[in-house]
Design a protein around this motif. Structure first.
Motif: not given
Length: 1836
Positions: A958-959, A961-963, A966, A1000, A1003-1005, A1007-1008
């Protein structure tokens, strides 16, 4: 010029530069002198104008002829000094400055190319310009060469050109691959207008092809008159035989068999005219000679060879012309200025770097090259790995740098552009907001006016509406009324209609009835005269009904009726028009009676008359109708009234409605106006709202993206910064990618952190570089790394670096990957499109060609240390036709730009030539301790805490995927902003999208951030399991080292992983994580131990356990490395005498060394002071179980081991076993073997079972037994049993093919017998390891090789197989039982002489057990090892049975002879062993045994008569415990063999210690320093050779003794000379002046490990000493010889052991006495008399014979007082003998009574070191000493 100038120079050179192994070509002779004069002869008058010119030319030629051969800077400098000195001596008056002015270069193109004149070059700039122009014109017509002509390159061109211009000038250019030899040769050839020819290697190119090529060049050069250069490189020498042809070409030009006869004729024909024109006779010989001369003149050979390794040296020896008939030009490592100028030249074209920074970059690049060279030397010295750099590597670094730089710059600029675009949009948004606010103010004013207009209209509309509504109310009331009336009318109408509907049928019937009447039937009726009554009634009824006005006629008769019907038509008409609705009442009344008359019925009347019936029907129906109608009448009346009322009401209503309509029309007009006003007002409002919304949106946008605004601005700043540091960052990275691939982690970090980065920071003009740059960060990101890890790349840092290098290098990667982790990843990474081949497989070239042309990635697996020359162009990426094609052999293959080649080797430590390393990027994929630890940690956690590992994997995923998300979001933000048109502010969707994106992202930040915290937690949790992974990794590396003990011990990482995972599953659960990890660690250790131990010989198990224990404790830091080093090396102070009688001198020397350590202070004085207590301790039977005296009992286990090693080396195996038990647990020392079925469960089609054979054991019984259980037998064809040997290979291959498909078992026995076939077997087994039937299994067996060099079994077969050793049982108890087990109760009962048979059978079993088990005592047991087996015993029993049955008496002698000389003796090759065997039998098998009073061993009587079971029980109850007594040996024998075993144990463990250069086992001295130290010590004391001439001159007469002395001195000289030579060579090697050869390597290892090197031993005498003791002994021998050779007087007593060949001295005693007494030599023997004196007591030599000393007895001792052999004292293994007096006597005087014939051996090895037999006195039976293996030894 005085002739002695050159002569002096030549002599000086010849004496100064001597040939060595590496400088093998330093041979200077007349050839060189003539070459110098050849050079002088090139000159012309215009060249030599003054004496200085001549001397300068001579200096230049000397430089060329001598200087160009020199191989290093040191030699070049000393050559310079020699030149200067010679000039000073002979030409001083000319002035040194003038003579040595630079440049001193003469060449044939000094005045321009194309006019060859040999002239000096005045200006190097001009020369450079000339050559650059030449290169440009060359490049116009030939394949482009991108050369940088730095100073060295220019001088090489001039040198090559000079060689090519000289008559028969051939060149040998020597330099590592990639130094530019070929390119410069081509340019030089071009300058001399020569064509260049090179052979093209294709598959199968051999001698015939080379001959064809050479023949065509001969013809081209001599017949077609085209001067040509034949250029040949190392890689083109596909077979060494090629050089035979080249050698002939160079030496004489004549190559046998080059031309066919017809070709020879053509050549001679072509030469004739030319020969004639020279005025010579045109004979065949002359023509041919002329042809060859012309070839030698016109065809020049240039050989480009590499100096690496010994290839060139060997070639020069085998093919002398290669060196003798060529001019050598040695290419040195490029000097630093060359590296700098080359990189500078290439960097000129690179844009975007400051010129002064470019200079720094060039310096850094050359520094990198230099440091890697240095690091490679260290790497070779410590890790024994060869890493080379060549100029080509350097050029590749530059190329990579340029390409990476431009790529990264492009990426960076693209990023900056995108961000700036986004920023611009944001700024424009802010400026638009103000305009919008002004617009909003105007809109609001307008809105106000509009509101007022609308309000006025509203009032007017209100009044009108009021009116309308009033009228509407009235109308509504009226309407209600109308509705009521309407309802009433409708109701009435419906009632009338219903009733009328009832009357309808009657009317219809009447109608129908009338229809039946017609003129005819009426007329017929009328014509009736007197009709029946019924008819008359009908007519009467008609008359009543039709009576006008209801006046009923009186006359109703037929007559009247007739009148009535008179006119038929009118009568009918009357009826039809009858007024049915108004029937008069009287008529009805009058009709009633008829109506009720039954005869008045149409049916009835029909029979009378149709017309009457019709009339009847009419009457009835018309009356019925009327009756109904009368009911309806009033209703109808009411209905009409209601209708009138309705009409009136409706009229009134329509009047009102009209009025309303008018009012409405008026209102509508007003409303329309109002609506218009309102619409305008709303529109105005909307516009204002829209403007307001846009303002809000704009604010939202600017506000929302404020952080982006800042971030992007920062990013742009960062990118701008990055742009500045890009040149430096990429520089570091390209250095990293180009150079570090083959190094391990330690060296990589060292290069980066200790060398490169500091250097960058110290440069004069600093190169901008990001501080703390991680080289990977520019090339990969976490997402890439995660993807790789998912594809199976191990997760450690080193693997990530490797993958990065592999993906970014521009050369082909060559991965060194013994554990196949790299290949696994590559195959997953490239997936389906990857083509995978192995060299030599069928049609592999086609697959390569296809991959090249289609652009597929291609991996060549399992390559060796060289690749077929045909692939050379592919490795070098030598494309042709502007990079469109590449040559593979003689084919041109289209070269697809996407093609990628990866090479892979399974070798653990391959040695690739520099040429190969220049073409490829070597990447070291070998697993490292840390790397493996990380991988195993992941595996443990995955098994133990799948949740964690899953969480981590998900996190990582997920990290990533987040990256990615993002990045995508950011991209889409920027893309949307840049795509938005001018006025995008109205685009709500866009802004909302931007907000979603932003949301988003936030949110992602978040989550990260959470993930980071989780990750830290996960990592903490994972770290708990690290000890288990660390232990497993350690174990794997110990396993990996086992092949140092025996190369058959090979284990693959794959197999290890399986064991590791099974261990995790087996571990006991525990609540507490810490406890669980401890359990895991233990279980893993034990599982690996069990897995490994079943494949180790007993002797190696303890070594393995000890190594595991020591390494585990070292890792836990529980032992002191210094103490461990002492235990393993046992350094003792030599030459000390022990002050206590219970310690050997060596042991005391060890105690002294220990006492120097803090932990053992005063140990020596304590032992001396409390000698009694220590003696009791040391002399106890098992001191390792006893408590140490005093405070020493509190020492650690390892410290006790160190002390024990000094005191009782023989008990060390037990002590180490106890140590392992204490530290690791008792299960590690229980010698339980694993059941075969258990091992079978672990096998699979891909995991074979490999039996390591031992003599006398058949492991296949187990396989067959298990097979029977599982339904696999040889009979049912499911087991294929192939015993390999002659011609069985095919059978085996077929068996494998069938078994893999059918699921059978294949047993391949003795595969070591078919060495050539093993590689085929390896491939076959590998091929069937996947995709075969699940029941398919392979069982192999082989004997281990006697020496590591003889090991032939391929690694592939061994490493994945389950290895099982089967060794015969040990110990008397097991062996005796086993021997008995070969028989049954039936055997015992089969003979008629039962008692004798049983008795001898038991004794034979005992004998069998003894001879088999005696082997363990080494040389004291048997001189040589014999394969006694069960067959010997069973056959002996058969013989016994036959002989007992056939003879009346027991034939004792015959039996003993058969058993001793044939059955068992058949194996025996040594006479002393034969004697031992005979003696055993004479002791065990004799008549006394039948009386039952005979013992087989002390305390073990021959058993009484019993049954089979009884004998086994007798053994269990009566056999004494295991001891040497059971074999007739002294207990000391065990001490000896135990000491040897423990010595071997420690030596092996020492050799298995991890090699790190910085610590030779905790001593703090590097390996090299230690070796150097030992080497210097030896050289310093090494005695000078004996001067044989002097010695011989001294000897007046050559007595036998003198001859012995001569021989000994000569042998000593041979040995010491070899020692001197090899040590000096190693010394030069250590200094780096010579390449380390394998011999040097072996010598260095021997010095490090205190061993005597083999090539010294071969020239020396047998000895078991370590190097230190051996050398001390050597010096003593030399001293002894020196003393003897001073005057050749026989020493008082002779040290017999000091001879190379003691036999010669003993023979000399016989010879001298034979001469003196004139006895025949062949009838003489030696008499041996043991004196009672020691050496010191002897004062003079005997008159005849000789005293000898220095002998030791093993197995017994000499009792001086009684002068006989007697039992040895315990622990006194080899007591020394007194002086022995030896003289010769005739054989017949020999005393043979009470004598033991004692063999004399040189060392404890016995066997081949036999010297003589001495007869020694004994009171006991000689048999006792024979069984006790008593012997004399010369050295202990």
């Amino acid at each position: 010029m005085p002739p002695y100038g050159w002569k002096a120079l030549h002599q000086k050179i010849t004496s100064s530069f001597l040939p060595t192994a590496i400088k093998f070509h330093y041979v200077f002779n007349l050839r060189d002198l003539s070459n110098i004069f050849q050079g002088l002869l090139f000159s012309t008058a215009e060249c030599l104008k003054t004496p200085v010119d001549l001397v300068r030319l001579w200096l230049h030629e000397a430089e060329r002829v001598y200087g160009d051969k020199l191989i290093d800077e040191k030699d070049k400098e000393s050559f310079g000094r020699v030149l200067a000195a010679t000039c000073k001596k002979y030409f001083d008056e000319l002035g040194e400055n003038l003579l040595f002015a630079k440049p001193n270069i003469y060449c044939h193109f000094a005045q321009g190319i194309g006019e060859p004149k040999y002239l000096p070059v005045s200006d190097s700039g001009y020369l450079n310009k000339l050559l650059v122009e030449a290169l440009e014109t060359y490049n116009e017509v030939n394949a482009v060469m991108n050369l940088v002509l730095f100073e060295d390159a220019v001088s090489h061109i001039c040198r090559i050109n000079r060689i090519l211009e000289s008559p028969r000038g051939n060149a040998l250019l020597v330099g590592v691959g990639g130094s530019g030899k070929q390119s410069l040769s081509r340019l030089a050839a071009y300058i001399s207008a020569l064509d260049v020819f090179q052979i093209t290697l294709k598959k199968g190119y051999g001698i015939p092809d080379l001959k064809l090529d050479l023949a065509s060049q001969y013809i081209k050069a001599a017949v077609k008159n085209t001067p040509t250069v034949f250029l040949m490189t190392d890689s083109q020498v596909a077979e060494e035989q090629f050089l035979v042809l080249i050698n002939d070409l160079l030496a004489s030009g004549e190559i046998p068999g080059l031309f066919q006869d017809d070709e020879v004729e053509n050549i001679i024909g072509a030469m004739r005219p030319q020969v004639k024109s020279l005025g010579m006779q045109d004979t065949r010989e002359n023509c041919w000679k002329f042809f060859i001369d012309k070839v030698r003149r016109q065809l020049k050979v240039i050989l480009c060879f590499s100096p690496v390794g010994s290839t060139l040296r060997v070639r020069a020896r085998k093919f002398p012309a290669v060196v003798n008939c060529t001019a050598i030009d040695w290419f040195h490592e490029w000097p630093e200025d060359a590296l700098v100028s080359v990189s500078g030249r290439f960097l000129e074209e690179t844009e975007g770097i400051e010129p002064e920074v470019k200079i720094s970059i060039s310096q850094f690049m050359s520094y990198v090259h230099k440091t890697v060279n240095e690091m490679s030397k260290v790497y070779l010295a410590t890790e024994r790995r060869y890493n080379y750099t060549t100029p080509k590597t350097f050029l590749e670094q530059i190329k990579l740098y340029q390409n990476l730089l431009s790529k990264k710059r492009r990426e960076l600029i693209a990023k900056i552009d995108r961000l700036e675009n986004g920023l611009m949009k944001l700024q424009s948004t802010a400026s638009q907001v103000d305009d919008l606010k002004a617009k909003l103010a105007v809109q609001e004013l307008e809105l106000k006016h509009k509101n007022e207009d609308a309000d006025k209209l509203i009032q007017v509309v209100g009044v009108e509406t009021e009116k309308v509504s009033k009228e509407k109310m009235i109308a509504d009331e009226e309407e209600l009324k109308v509705q009521v009336i309407n309802t009433n009318v409708t109701e009435k109408q419906r009632a009338c209609e219903t009733d009328l509907a009832k009357a309808e049928p009657a009317l219809l019937a009447a109608q129908e009835a009338l229809d039946t009447l017609n003129k005819n039937n009426l007329t017929e009726l009328k014509s009736f005269g007197s009709p029946p009554e019924a008819v008359v009634n009908v007519t009467a009824a008609v008359m009543i009904l039709t009576a006008p006005g209801g006046k009923i006629p009186k006359d109703k008769s037929w007559k009247a009726a007739k009148i009535m019907m008179g006119k038929v038509d009118s009568f009918l008409d009357t009826l039809k028009k009858y007024d049915k609705e108004h029937i008069p009442e009287p008529c009805l009344k009058a009709f009633k009676p008829y109506q009720s008359d039954p005869t008045f019925d149409p049916e009835f009347i029909l029979s009378k008359s149709t017309a009457a019936a019709g009339l009847c029907s009419w009457c009835l129906n018309i009356v019925r109708f009327y009756e109904v109608y009368c009911d309806v009448a009033p209703k109808r009346q009411a209905l009409e009234e209601a209708n009138a009322e309705l009409a009136e009401a409706q009229d009134k209503l329509s009047h009102i409605k009209n009025k309303i309509a008018d009012l409405n029309a008026n209102l509508a007009t007003l409303t329309a106006e109002f609506e218009k006003a309102t619409a305008e007002k709303i529109k105005c409002q909307q516009e204002a709202d829209a403007t307001n919304r846009v303002i809000t949106l704009a604010n939202r946008l600017v506000g929302g993206l404020a952080s982006e605004n800042v971030r992007w601005a920062e990013s742009v700043e960062n990118f701008r910064e990055q742009e500045k540091t890009l040149c430096g960052d990429v520089l570091l990275i390209s250095a990293f990618v180009s150079y570090v691939g083959y190094f391990t982690k330690k060296y990589r970090t060292e290069l980066m952190d200790k060398y490169w980065i500091p250097y960058l920071n110290e440069l004069k003009v600093p190169i901008p570089v990001t501080p703390g740059l991680d080289p990977l960060s520019l090339l990969t990101d976490d997402a890439d790394i995660a993807t790789w890890n998912n594809q199976g790349l191990p997760s450690d840092r080193m693997s990530t670096e490797n993958a990065t290098i592999l993906c970014n290098t521009e050369r082909w990667p060559l991965i060194v990957d013994a554990q196949l982790q790299g290949v696994k990843w590559i195959k997953n990474k490239y997936g389906e499109e990857l083509k995978s081949i192995r060299l030599g497989q069928r049609s592999y070239l086609d697959i390569i060609e296809q991959a090249i042309s289609e652009g597929h990635p291609l991996i060549i697996e399992n390559i060796g240390e060289s690749v077929e020359p045909v692939l050379d162009p592919l490795l070098g990426r030598n494309t042709i036709k502007k990079g469109k094609y590449i040559k593979i052999g003689d084919k041109e293959v289209e070269y697809h730009p996407d093609f990628r080649l990866i090479l892979h080797t399974k070798y653990f430590n391959p040695h690739y030539k520099p040429e190969m390393q220049a073409q490829c990027t070597l990447i070291n994929f070998l697993v490292t301790r840390d790397g493996l630890e990380d991988q195993l940690l992941a595996a443990v956690v995955a098994k133990e805490r799948p949740d964690l590992e899953q969480l981590k994997a998900n996190l990582t995923k997920s990290q990533n995927e987040f990256k990615i998300l993002l990045k995508e979001l950011e991209d889409s933000l920027l893309a949307r902003l840049s795509a938005a048109s001018g006025n995008f502010l109205g685009d709500t969707a866009l802004v909302e999208n931007l907000e979603t994106t932003k949301q988003t992202a936030i949110e992602i930040e978040e989550k990260v951030r959470e993930a980071k915290i989780t990750e830290i937690k996960i990592n903490e949790a994972r770290e708990n399991y690290r000890p288990a992974a660390e232990r497993a990794s350690l174990l794997y590396f110990i396993l990996n080292d086992l092949n140092k003990i025996d190369p058959i011990y090979q284990f693959s990482l794959k197999a290890f992983n399986v064991v590791f995972e099974k261990a995790i599953q087996r571990t006991l659960p525990a609540e507490d994580v810490k406890q669980r990890v401890i359990n895991l660690t233990d279980e893993i250790t034990y599982s690996v131990f069990v897995y490994t131990a079943r494949g180790l010989f007993e002797r190696d198990k303890l070594i393995f356990m000890a190594q595991v224990a020591f390494q585990v404790l070292l890792m836990k830091k529980e032992v002191n490395p210094v103490e461990l080093d002492f235990l393993l090396r046992f350094p003792f102070k030599a030459g000390l005498t022990s002050p206590v009688d219970f310690l050997q001198s060596q042991g005391w020397g060890g105690i002294k060394v220990l006492s120097d350590m803090d932990e053992f202070k005063n140990l020596d004085s304590d032992i001396e002071g409390s000698a009694k207590r220590w003696k009791k301790f040391v002399e106890s039977e098992a001191p390792e179980k006893e408590v140490f005296p005093k405070e020493w009992k509190n020492k650690s286990a390892l410290q006790k081991l160190c002390m024990m090693r000094c005191m009782r080396p023989d008990r060390m195996t037990y002590a180490v076993r106890n140590f392992v038990e204490e530290k690791m647990g008792s299960k590690f020392v229980e010698g339980r073997s694993v059941e075969f079925s258990k091992s079978y469960e672990e096998s699979s089609p891909s995991t074979a079972i490999f039996f390591i054979l031992s003599p006398g054991v058949d492991p296949l019984k187990d396989v067959e037994a298990l097979g029977r259980k599982l339904g696999f037998t040889i009979d049912n064809g499911k087991i294929h049993n192939v015993s390999l040997g002659q011609g069985q290979e095919v059978v085996a291959e077929n068996a494998l093919d069938v078994a893999a498909i059918e699921g059978h078992w294949v047993i391949l026995q003795n595969i070591h017998l078919v060495s050539k076939w093993l590689s085929t077997l390896d491939k076959k087994v590998e091929r069937y390891s996947i995709g075969s039937h699940e029941d398919y299994r392979v069982f192999m067996s082989a004997e281990p090789a006697p020496t590591p060099d003889a090991h032939i079994i391929p690694q592939g077969l061994l490493e994945n197989a389950i290895k099982i050793t089967n060794e015969p049982p040990t110990g008397m108890h097991a062996n005796l039982h086993k021997a008995l087990d070969l028989f049954t109760q039936d055997t015992l009962e089969m003979c008629t002489k039962e008692i004798e048979f049983k008795c001898i059978l038991f004794a034979l079993c005992y004998f069998h057990a003894v001879v088999a088990e005696r082997r363990k005592f080494g040389a004291q047991g048997w001189n040589r090892s014999y394969p006694f087996n069960n067959g010997d015993l069973t056959i002996s029993i058969n013989v016994l049975y036959n002989y007992l049955e056939a003879n009346v008496k027991v034939p004792w002698d015959d039996l003993r002879y058969l058993f001793g000389e044939i059955m068992y003796g058949g194996h025996i090759t040594d006479d002393w062993d034969r004697r031992l065997c005979r003696t055993y039998l004479s002791e065990y098998i004799r008549v006394e045994m039948l009386e039952g009073e005979m013992t087989l061993a002390p305390g073990f009587l021959v058993p009484p008569n019993s049954d089979y079971k009884g004998y086994h029980e007798y053994i269990d109850e009566n056999l004494p415990p295991e001891s040497p007594y059971l074999y007739g040996l002294h207990p000391n024998a065990e001490i000896g063999f135990l000491t040897v075993t423990s010595e071997k144990l420690f030596r092996t463990v020492l050799e298995m210690q991890p090699k790190e250069s910085d610590a030779g086992g905790g001593t703090g001295v590097s390996r090299e320093e230690k070796v150097k130290q030992v080497l210097d010590e030896i050289i310093e004391k090494l005695p000078e050779p004996f001067n044989m001439m002097e010695i011989m001159a001294k000897a007046a007469e050559k007595t036998p003794y003198v001859v012995v002395a001569f021989q000994e001195c000569e042998r000593m000289n041979i040995l010491t000379n070899e020692m001197r030579r090899s040590l000096k060579e190693l010394n030069l090697g250590l200094k780096g002046e010579l390449t380390i050869t394998t011999d040097m390597e072996e010598l260095s290892n021997a010095l490090f490990y205190d061993n005597v090197p083999d090539f010294w031993t071969n020239r020396a005498y047998p000895s078991l000493f370590g190097l230190g003791a051996w050398y001390a002994d050597l010096l003593l021998r030399v001293r002894e010889l020196e003393a003897w050779t001073t005057d050749f007087a026989l020493p008082t007593t002779v040290w017999l052991a000091g001879f190379f060949n003691p036999q010669s001295f003993l023979t000399a005693i016989m010879q001298s006495m034979a001469r003196k007494n004139e006895w025949p030599l062949d009838k003489m023997c030696l008499s041996v008399e043991v004196t009672k004196k020691n050496r010191e007591d002897m004062t003079a030599p005997p008159r005849e014979g000789s005293y000898v000393h220095g002998l030791f007895m093993e197995g017994a001792r000499w009792d001086i007082p009684s002068g006989v052999i007697t039992d040895a004292r315990l622990k006194e293994l080899t007591p020394s003998m007194p002086v022995i007096f030896i003289r010769a006597i005739p054989v017949d005087r020999m005393d043979t009574k009470n004598v033991y014939e004692c063999p004399v051996y040189k060392t404890r090895m016995r066997g081949p070191t036999y010297v003589w037999t001495f007869n020694l006195k004994t009171k006991e039976k000689p048999a006792k000493w024979i069984l006790a293996a008593v012997a004399l030894l010369l050295q202990v």
